[in-house]
Motif scaffolding. Structure first.
Motif, PDB file in Angstrom:
ATOM      1  N   LEU A  33     -29.680 -55.031  70.794  1.00  0.00           N
ATOM      2  CA  LEU A  33     -30.618 -54.145  69.981  1.00  0.00           C
ATOM      3  C   LEU A  33     -31.545 -54.624  69.021  1.00  0.00           C
ATOM      4  CD1 LEU A  33     -27.165 -52.058  68.648  1.00  0.00           C
ATOM      5  CD2 LEU A  33     -28.736 -51.463  70.660  1.00  0.00           C
ATOM      6  N   ARG A  71     -24.890 -53.920  63.145  1.00  0.00           N
ATOM      7  CA  ARG A  71     -24.425 -53.006  64.106  1.00  0.00           C
ATOM      8  C   ARG A  71     -23.062 -52.912  63.849  1.00  0.00           C
ATOM      9  NH1 ARG A  71     -25.689 -55.383  69.847  1.00  0.00           N
ATOM     10  NH2 ARG A  71     -24.554 -53.317  70.634  1.00  0.00           N
ATOM     11  N   ASN A  73     -20.249 -51.464  66.384  1.00  0.00           N
ATOM     12  CA  ASN A  73     -20.086 -50.844  67.773  1.00  0.00           C
ATOM     13  C   ASN A  73     -19.116 -49.792  67.989  1.00  0.00           C
ATOM     14  OD1 ASN A  73     -21.935 -52.692  68.727  1.00  0.00           O
ATOM     15  ND2 ASN A  73     -20.556 -54.447  69.240  1.00  0.00           N
ATOM     16  N   LEU A  78     -26.794 -48.593  64.655  1.00  0.00           N
ATOM     17  CA  LEU A  78     -27.572 -49.913  64.398  1.00  0.00           C
ATOM     18  C   LEU A  78     -27.989 -49.534  62.840  1.00  0.00           C
ATOM     19  CD1 LEU A  78     -29.300 -52.481  65.255  1.00  0.00           C
ATOM     20  CD2 LEU A  78     -30.888 -50.973  66.192  1.00  0.00           C
ATOM     21  N   CYS A  95     -35.887 -47.729  66.878  1.00  0.00           N
ATOM     22  CA  CYS A  95     -34.687 -48.555  67.349  1.00  0.00           C
ATOM     23  C   CYS A  95     -34.852 -48.717  68.917  1.00  0.00           C
ATOM     24  CB  CYS A  95     -33.326 -48.097  66.950  1.00  0.00           C
ATOM     25  SG  CYS A  95     -33.240 -46.350  67.196  1.00  0.00           S
TER      26      CYS A  95
END
Length: 122
Positions: A33, A71, A73, A78, A95
């Motif tokens: 990311l 981040r 998950n 993010l 992003c």
């Protein structure tokens, strides 16, 4: 994967903002990311990138020490914490997600959010 960035706004120099990027779709945890920005008349710039296991994190020299990428998950989120903002940080921030394990190259990012405007006044 679909991405939705938020959290931009107008702030005075020296202030802080926290950008968020909500992701939906498959296997978010396996994507690299990143946050990228583009100011009017300038090329897109890589701001910060993070690998799927958070073993690799990189920042542009211009933001190192002021910005923090993270981040979550479990929440498919993010973040970009931006402190000590400067007028030169003014840009649209995007992003993005990459199918690769890790990359800092914006061209290698396959999925992009719509962007959120950050404006820093002097």
């Amino acid at each position: 994967v679909q991405l939705q960035a938020s959290g931009g706004g107008l702030v005075q120099a020296g202030g802080s903002l926290r950008l968020s990027c909500a992701a939906s779709g498959r296997a978010f945890e396996y994507y690299a990311l990143g946050w990228f920005r583009q100011a009017p008349g300038k090329d897109r710039e890589t701001v910060a990138t993070i690998s799927w296991k958070v073993t690799n994190i990189d920042y542009a020299e211009s933001v190192r020490g002021r910005f923090t990428i993270s981040r979550d998950n479990a929440k498919n989120m993010l973040y970009l914490q931006m402190n000590n903002l400067k007028p030169e940080d003014t840009a649209v921030y995007y992003c993005a997600a990459s199918d690769r394990i890790y990359t800092t190259t914006s061209d290698a990012y396959d999925y992009w959010g719509q962007g959120t405007q950050v404006t820093v006044s002097s």
